[in-house]
Design a protein around this motif. Structure first.
Motif, PDB file in Angstrom:
ATOM      1  N   ILE A 274      24.576 -21.992 -19.723  1.00  0.00           N
ATOM      2  CA  ILE A 274      24.535 -21.820 -21.173  1.00  0.00           C
ATOM      3  C   ILE A 274      24.576 -20.259 -21.475  1.00  0.00           C
ATOM      4  O   ILE A 274      23.857 -19.541 -20.991  1.00  0.00           O
ATOM      5  CB  ILE A 274      23.418 -22.376 -21.858  1.00  0.00           C
ATOM      6  N   VAL A 275      25.522 -19.920 -22.392  1.00  0.00           N
ATOM      7  CA  VAL A 275      25.617 -18.283 -22.650  1.00  0.00           C
ATOM      8  C   VAL A 275      25.457 -18.017 -23.934  1.00  0.00           C
ATOM      9  O   VAL A 275      25.969 -18.740 -24.675  1.00  0.00           O
ATOM     10  CB  VAL A 275      27.191 -17.975 -21.872  1.00  0.00           C
ATOM     11  N   LEU A 276      24.619 -17.127 -24.359  1.00  0.00           N
ATOM     12  CA  LEU A 276      24.460 -16.957 -25.652  1.00  0.00           C
ATOM     13  C   LEU A 276      24.375 -15.067 -25.894  1.00  0.00           C
ATOM     14  O   LEU A 276      24.297 -14.386 -24.845  1.00  0.00           O
ATOM     15  CB  LEU A 276      22.959 -17.192 -26.045  1.00  0.00           C
ATOM     16  N   ALA A 277      24.738 -14.593 -27.157  1.00  0.00           N
ATOM     17  CA  ALA A 277      24.734 -13.478 -27.101  1.00  0.00           C
ATOM     18  C   ALA A 277      24.322 -13.154 -28.684  1.00  0.00           C
ATOM     19  O   ALA A 277      24.669 -13.605 -29.603  1.00  0.00           O
ATOM     20  CB  ALA A 277      26.001 -12.762 -26.966  1.00  0.00           C
ATOM     21  N   ALA A 278      23.846 -12.014 -28.958  1.00  0.00           N
ATOM     22  CA  ALA A 278      23.336 -11.286 -30.237  1.00  0.00           C
ATOM     23  C   ALA A 278      24.544 -10.979 -30.923  1.00  0.00           C
ATOM     24  O   ALA A 278      25.891 -10.573 -30.422  1.00  0.00           O
ATOM     25  CB  ALA A 278      22.715 -10.130 -29.980  1.00  0.00           C
ATOM     26  N   ALA A 279      24.577 -11.395 -32.321  1.00  0.00           N
ATOM     27  CA  ALA A 279      25.591 -11.388 -33.261  1.00  0.00           C
ATOM     28  C   ALA A 279      25.949  -9.919 -33.474  1.00  0.00           C
ATOM     29  O   ALA A 279      27.123  -9.651 -33.853  1.00  0.00           O
ATOM     30  CB  ALA A 279      25.314 -12.052 -34.846  1.00  0.00           C
ATOM     31  N   GLY A 280      24.767  -9.165 -33.568  1.00  0.00           N
ATOM     32  CA  GLY A 280      25.138  -7.611 -33.426  1.00  0.00           C
ATOM     33  C   GLY A 280      24.012  -7.047 -34.707  1.00  0.00           C
ATOM     34  O   GLY A 280      23.752  -8.002 -35.618  1.00  0.00           O
ATOM     35  N   ASN A 281      24.107  -5.692 -35.074  1.00  0.00           N
ATOM     36  CA  ASN A 281      23.388  -5.237 -35.922  1.00  0.00           C
ATOM     37  C   ASN A 281      24.194  -4.259 -36.802  1.00  0.00           C
ATOM     38  O   ASN A 281      24.891  -3.400 -36.516  1.00  0.00           O
ATOM     39  CB  ASN A 281      22.251  -4.391 -35.327  1.00  0.00           C
ATOM     40  N   CYS A 282      24.074  -4.241 -38.155  1.00  0.00           N
ATOM     41  CA  CYS A 282      24.427  -3.219 -39.128  1.00  0.00           C
ATOM     42  C   CYS A 282      26.063  -3.038 -39.345  1.00  0.00           C
ATOM     43  O   CYS A 282      26.332  -2.812 -40.465  1.00  0.00           O
ATOM     44  CB  CYS A 282      23.904  -1.784 -38.788  1.00  0.00           C
ATOM     45  N   VAL A 283      26.903  -3.517 -38.357  1.00  0.00           N
ATOM     46  CA  VAL A 283      28.159  -3.434 -38.507  1.00  0.00           C
ATOM     47  C   VAL A 283      28.774  -4.664 -39.432  1.00  0.00           C
ATOM     48  O   VAL A 283      29.940  -4.719 -40.060  1.00  0.00           O
ATOM     49  CB  VAL A 283      29.245  -3.345 -37.443  1.00  0.00           C
ATOM     50  N   ARG A 284      27.787  -5.477 -39.844  1.00  0.00           N
ATOM     51  CA  ARG A 284      28.060  -6.803 -40.591  1.00  0.00           C
ATOM     52  C   ARG A 284      28.737  -7.960 -40.200  1.00  0.00           C
ATOM     53  O   ARG A 284      28.781  -9.023 -40.286  1.00  0.00           O
ATOM     54  CB  ARG A 284      28.612  -6.267 -42.013  1.00  0.00           C
ATOM     55  N   THR A 285      30.027  -7.454 -39.305  1.00  0.00           N
ATOM     56  CA  THR A 285      30.678  -8.667 -38.642  1.00  0.00           C
ATOM     57  C   THR A 285      30.333  -8.812 -37.251  1.00  0.00           C
ATOM     58  O   THR A 285      29.808  -7.850 -36.646  1.00  0.00           O
ATOM     59  CB  THR A 285      32.440  -8.157 -38.774  1.00  0.00           C
ATOM     60  N   VAL A 286      30.489  -9.923 -36.639  1.00  0.00           N
ATOM     61  CA  VAL A 286      30.049 -10.222 -35.318  1.00  0.00           C
ATOM     62  C   VAL A 286      30.770  -9.622 -34.173  1.00  0.00           C
ATOM     63  O   VAL A 286      32.077  -9.573 -34.402  1.00  0.00           O
ATOM     64  CB  VAL A 286      29.945 -11.607 -35.242  1.00  0.00           C
ATOM     65  N   VAL A 287      30.096  -8.937 -33.401  1.00  0.00           N
ATOM     66  CA  VAL A 287      30.658  -8.047 -32.362  1.00  0.00           C
ATOM     67  C   VAL A 287      30.774  -9.257 -31.125  1.00  0.00           C
ATOM     68  O   VAL A 287      30.551 -10.410 -31.116  1.00  0.00           O
ATOM     69  CB  VAL A 287      29.913  -7.111 -31.864  1.00  0.00           C
ATOM     70  N   TRP A 288      31.564  -8.497 -30.026  1.00  0.00           N
ATOM     71  CA  TRP A 288      31.779  -9.101 -28.804  1.00  0.00           C
ATOM     72  C   TRP A 288      30.623  -8.881 -27.762  1.00  0.00           C
ATOM     73  O   TRP A 288      30.227  -7.668 -27.954  1.00  0.00           O
ATOM     74  CB  TRP A 288      33.044  -9.016 -28.325  1.00  0.00           C
TER      75      TRP A 288
END
Length: 538
Positions: free
Chosen positions: A288-302
């Protein structure tokens, strides 16, 4: 221009540093490519090695005592030249990117980028939470999930599940004193010691803080969401605000090869061929692999933006979205990310405090994944997924979303299905949510990779701009994504200055891109995205 000339233009002398490119060979051609690369790039002292034992077809070319030039178009132009000269599937620079800011970064170049983000990204500490240091697992109903497993006579608290955490490494802290650990690794130095060196700049201690919200013992202040899980720390980045994707791909492969059952990544940046392939291998291996959507740039990062990864956004103690969280259709689920109590690096190694970011949201959710695996038994869940024609990752994602708590007024298109509900997840029938319509990702791996970039272009310039006639979003995806995200930083800076009337406002500057990308994109798309061709011809 030969690939050697392009590489010379893309790197600068920097004693003690290393510049890296990942070269994706065609099936069965890695040895031939390695021979050609050593011959052509030999004058720069090139060193070659497979990405990992799981990926012999991706070669990592290392240039000792050199660094990637600050001219990003030239850095990507060298990759395109390598693709042509060596007949590669793809090539990419191991480019450090700063698209994942953290509020606790130390002074220095990385810290300065935080001033480019809009007002309201970071929120003040909340004094009313000081007597509730475990509010985050509580709103996810983690204690109820522990109790439910105990009542059912099942393993509780993630007992025995191995959670790998590619991050900055860990350091000694009282919150981790009782954590159960398994051997980790330092991908950057190539040794078995994942200790965070706490170097100057960046955000030292990030890996320690994120680890604490997963595996900190109940005897301490924080208490992780899976305190009996086995923690596998992997030092994969020097700073979460300067992420290199190739090293993260190596960390994923190391984790899979060494028995990880959950991988949580509190980091993000641009798309990467090597990272995409590593994610697919992990999912195929029932991790199972999860990642943070990201901070402040508003759009989801890789990597969160990839279909093969579960993307986690952030919320607050009132079950409302954290203002700084990245958002959009790529988000699968949300978990606490605003003023979450976590271990804080200090000389005595005993401080805790409020921290914010989707880094903590994904770490908490990874602990819930461990609760689910321990409760049902991983082998049982793998078998159940096979019977349903799913991957273990796919089944977990479906159930996580189907059991989420959706507060009144929740926007599922921005923040996923809702907020993680650990108790409901463990009690759910394994068929829950199978009757809901879903769109399977494309089976073609190139199209899957391209799709994540296409959605970013659509967000930035409208759906018409993401039409198929544009550039090959697989080949040019990393550079195009980097340019679009940089454009968002420039827009954020303009937004910040508009909020301060004394500061004159000007239009965001055009973002330079390689001539190859500009030619493939065409003048219309370049104008829509604010791209400006500069140098770097093939």
């Amino acid at each position: 221009m030969t690939s050697l000339d392009a590489l010379r233009a893309a790197t600068v002398a920097a004693p003690g540093n290393t510049a890296r490119y990942a070269l994706v060979a065609r099936p069965g051609r890695a040895a031939r490519v390695a021979e050609a690369v050593r011959t052509e790039w030999g004058p720069l002292g090139i060193q070659l090695a497979p990405l990992s034992t799981l990926e012999p077809e991706v070669l990592v070319a290392t240039l000792p005592d050199r660094a990637l030039a600050p001219d990003r178009p030239s850095v990507f132009a060298a990759a395109y030249a390598a693709v042509e000269e060596f007949d590669l599937v793809a090539a990419e620079p191991d480019l450090p990117t700063g698209f994942f800011p953290q509020p606790d970064a130390e002074p220095g170049p990385a810290r300065e980028t935080l001033d480019n983000f809009p007002p309201g990204c970071w929120v003040p500490a909340e004094p009313e939470l000081e007597d509730q240091p475990r509010w985050a697992p509580r709103v996810m109903r983690v204690p109820e999930a522990w109790a439910f497993s105990e009542q059912q006579g099942r393993p509780s608290r993630g007992d025995g599940v191995v959670i790998a955490q590619p991050d900055t490494g860990v350091t000694k802290h009282v919150e981790l004193a009782d954590a159960i650990t398994v051997p980790g690794f330092d991908v950057l130095d190539g040794d078995p010691d994942p200790t965070d060196p706490l170097g100057a700049g960046g955000n030292p201690g990030h890996g320690t803080g994120t680890a604490s919200v997963v595996v900190s013992g109940e005897a301490h202040v924080v208490s992780g969401s899976a305190p009996l899980a086995r923690h596998m720390p992997i030092r994969a980045i020097e700073s979460v605000v300067r992420v290199t994707q190739v090293s993260v791909a190596r960390a994923i492969d190391w984790a899979v090869a060494n028995g990880a059952q959950v991988i949580t990544m509190s980091l993000g940046g641009i798309p990467s061929f090597s990272l995409d392939r590593a994610l697919r291998r992990a999912v195929a291996a029932d991790v199972i692999v999860l990642a943070a959507a990201g901070n402040c740039v508003r759009t989801v990062v890789w990597p969160a933006r990839y279909d093969d990864c579960i993307a986690v956004a952030g919320s607050n103690a009132a079950n409302a979205p954290w203002p700084g969280s990245c958002r959009g259709p790529a988000v699968d689920i949300t978990a606490p990310g605003q003023n979450v109590f976590r271990a804080k690096v200090s000389p005595a190694g005993d401080e805790v405090g409020q921290g914010q970011g989707t880094s903590f949201a994904v770490a908490l959710t990874a602990g819930v994944a461990a609760l689910w695996l321990a409760h049902h038994g991983r082998a049982n869940l793998v078998g159940a997924a096979r019977q349903r024609g799913e991957t273990l990752q796919g089944m977990f994602r479906r159930l996580l979303r189907a059991t989420a708590n959706r507060p009144a007024g929740w926007d599922p298109f921005e923040f996923g299905a809702g907020i993680v509900d650990a108790r409901a997840l463990l009690a759910a029938d394994l068929d829950l949510g199978r009757d809901l319509e879903s769109v399977p990702p494309p089976s073609d791996v190139r199209e899957r990779a391209a799709g994540s970039v296409r959605s970013l272009v659509a967000e930035a310039a409208g759906t018409d701009a993401a039409r198929d006639e544009g550039p090959d979003l697989h080949d040019f995806g990393p550079e195009l994504a980097a340019a679009v995200l940089e454009g968002r930083l420039a827009s954020a800076d303009r937004f910040r200055r508009e909020a301060v009337p004394a500061v004159p406002v000007s239009a965001p500057p055009a973002v330079p891109v390689s001539a190859a990308l500009a030619e493939a994109a065409g003048p219309e798309l370049c104008a829509l995205l604010g791209l400006e061709p500069t140098g770097g011809d093939r």
